[in-house]
Write a protein that holds these residues in place. Structure first.
Motif, short mmCIF file in Angstrom:
data_model
loop_
_atom_site.label_atom_id
_atom_site.label_comp_id
_atom_site.label_asym_id
_atom_site.label_seq_id
_atom_site.Cartn_x
_atom_site.Cartn_y
_atom_site.Cartn_z
N SER A 165 -0.56 5.87 2.27
CA SER A 165 0.30 6.17 1.11
C SER A 165 1.74 5.78 1.36
O SER A 165 2.59 5.93 0.47
N ARG A 166 2.08 5.29 2.55
CA ARG A 166 3.44 4.87 2.86
C ARG A 166 3.73 3.53 2.16
O ARG A 166 2.90 2.63 2.13
N SER A 167 4.93 3.41 1.61
CA SER A 167 5.26 2.22 0.83
C SER A 167 5.12 0.95 1.65
O SER A 167 4.64 -0.08 1.15
N SER A 168 5.52 1.00 2.92
CA SER A 168 5.45 -0.20 3.76
C SER A 168 4.00 -0.61 4.02
O SER A 168 3.70 -1.81 4.17
N VAL A 169 3.08 0.36 4.08
CA VAL A 169 1.67 0.06 4.31
C VAL A 169 1.02 -0.44 3.02
O VAL A 169 0.17 -1.34 3.05
N ILE A 170 1.40 0.13 1.89
CA ILE A 170 0.89 -0.34 0.61
C ILE A 170 1.17 -1.83 0.44
O ILE A 170 0.36 -2.58 -0.13
N ALA A 171 2.31 -2.27 0.95
CA ALA A 171 2.71 -3.67 0.78
C ALA A 171 1.94 -4.63 1.70
O ALA A 171 2.02 -5.85 1.50
N LEU A 172 1.19 -4.13 2.68
CA LEU A 172 0.47 -5.00 3.60
C LEU A 172 -0.75 -5.63 2.96
O LEU A 172 -1.35 -5.04 2.05
N ASP A 173 -1.15 -6.80 3.45
CA ASP A 173 -2.43 -7.36 3.01
C ASP A 173 -3.55 -6.63 3.75
O ASP A 173 -3.32 -5.87 4.69
N GLU A 174 -4.78 -6.85 3.32
CA GLU A 174 -5.90 -6.07 3.85
C GLU A 174 -6.11 -6.26 5.36
O GLU A 174 -6.34 -5.28 6.07
N PRO A 175 -6.04 -7.50 5.89
CA PRO A 175 -6.21 -7.63 7.35
C PRO A 175 -5.15 -6.86 8.14
O PRO A 175 -5.46 -6.22 9.15
N ALA A 176 -3.91 -6.91 7.69
CA ALA A 176 -2.84 -6.20 8.39
C ALA A 176 -3.03 -4.69 8.29
O ALA A 176 -2.79 -3.96 9.27
N ARG A 177 -3.47 -4.22 7.14
CA ARG A 177 -3.70 -2.79 6.98
C ARG A 177 -4.85 -2.34 7.88
O ARG A 177 -4.77 -1.28 8.52
N ALA A 178 -5.91 -3.12 7.93
CA ALA A 178 -7.05 -2.77 8.78
C ALA A 178 -6.64 -2.73 10.25
O ALA A 178 -7.07 -1.84 11.00
N GLU A 179 -5.80 -3.66 10.66
CA GLU A 179 -5.32 -3.68 12.05
C GLU A 179 -4.48 -2.45 12.35
O GLU A 179 -4.62 -1.83 13.42
N LEU A 180 -3.64 -2.06 11.41
CA LEU A 180 -2.81 -0.87 11.61
C LEU A 180 -3.68 0.38 11.73
O LEU A 180 -3.47 1.22 12.62
N LEU A 181 -4.69 0.52 10.86
CA LEU A 181 -5.55 1.70 10.90
C LEU A 181 -6.41 1.72 12.16
O LEU A 181 -6.71 2.80 12.69
N ALA A 182 -6.78 0.55 12.66
CA ALA A 182 -7.51 0.50 13.93
C ALA A 182 -6.62 1.00 15.07
O ALA A 182 -7.09 1.71 15.98
N GLY A 183 -5.32 0.64 15.02
CA GLY A 183 -4.40 1.16 16.02
C GLY A 183 -4.24 2.66 15.93
O GLY A 183 -4.11 3.35 16.95
N LEU A 184 -4.23 3.18 14.71
CA LEU A 184 -4.16 4.62 14.51
C LEU A 184 -5.38 5.31 15.11
O LEU A 184 -5.26 6.32 15.82
N ASP A 185 -6.57 4.77 14.83
CA ASP A 185 -7.79 5.37 15.37
C ASP A 185 -7.81 5.32 16.89
O ASP A 185 -8.26 6.26 17.55
#
Length: 250
Positions: free
Chosen positions: A201-221
């Motif tokens: 829900s963060r504005s900077s994450v909303i702006a990411l494309d799907e591969p970048a978002r998936a990479e970020l969430l993998a880092g979170l996990d």
């Protein structure tokens, strides 16, 4: 500023995630800020919550206020707020242009939203709608990065515009001046899906494309699975400082 405006208008695309992941606000912080407004007869105040989103902060107000108006420019967030809080009047507007008359509120609140406004214009508008003795209250939930895993969380997901904003002595402009500040420590417990929602829900994450978002969430996990304070947990105690600044007309 143009990029910040674009980010500010992006939250509706993730309204469900915003609602699921964003924290509420501690009772003692809400009660303290409302106590700063002086009404003539000691009655409950009329409150205007600006940049109300889906109503995370607004939800704390009806039981403590005579009336609540939620101002939100994003139609999707405003629609969800109206469903969540049918007793609240939800209207379209911005901090720079409030759809309210002069002397119509005892308290104007901005929770997690003052960093999106033009400070000079929003200060003038808040002062215009405040009654004598009324206050502007600026509120932020700030993750407590003195805790190691929370510091690492920010390294993984990046700092947001709100994270980098001055929340101890936030800027206000004439005809207002800062008058008081308080901090409140508390913990919000989240399961993994809710923590994912907080991040997406963060504005900077909303702006990411799907591969970048998936990479970020993998880092979170990976952080949740390997950090010694978190490994093996299914709920995560996320510590916050809630910072409240009170400003009054000069």
């Amino acid at each position: 500023m143009a990029k910040e405006r674009q980010y500010a208008q992006s939250f509706g695309a993730e309204a469900a995630a915003y609602d699921a992941g964003r924290p509420g606000y501690p009772d003692d912080a809400v009660e303290w800020l409302l106590s700063q407004a002086a009404t003539d007869d000691g009655a409950r105040p009329d409150v205007v919550d600006v940049g109300a989103g889906t109503g995370k902060f607004t939800a704390s107000l009806p039981a403590r206020s005579a009336s609540v108006v939620a101002v939100e420019p994003d139609a999707l967030l405003r629609e969800r707020l109206a469903r969540n809080l049918p007793a609240v009047t939800a209207v379209e507007g911005t901090g720079e242009r409030l759809p309210l008359g002069e002397d119509s509120a005892d308290v104007v609140t901005y929770a997690q939203s003052w960093h999106w406004v033009d400070v000079e214009a929003a200060s003038r508008e808040a002062a215009r709608v405040l009654r004598p003795g009324g206050v502007l209250a600026l509120v932020w939930n700030v993750r407590d990065e003195s805790v190691d895993w929370v510091h690492r969380l920010t390294e993984v997901i990046g700092a947001s515009i709100a994270d980098e904003y001055e929340t101890v002595a936030p800027p206000v402009a004439e005809p207002l001046r800062r008058d008081a500040h308080a901090e409140f420590r508390w913990t919000n417990e989240l399961d993994r899906p809710a923590l994912h929602s907080l991040v997406t829900s963060r504005s900077s994450v909303i702006a990411l494309d799907e591969p970048a978002r998936a990479e970020l969430l993998a880092g979170l996990d990976e952080l949740l699975d390997t950090h010694p304070e978190l490994a093996g947990l299914d709920r995560y105690p996320l510590p916050y400082l809630t910072r409240v600044t009170i400003a009054r007309p000069i």
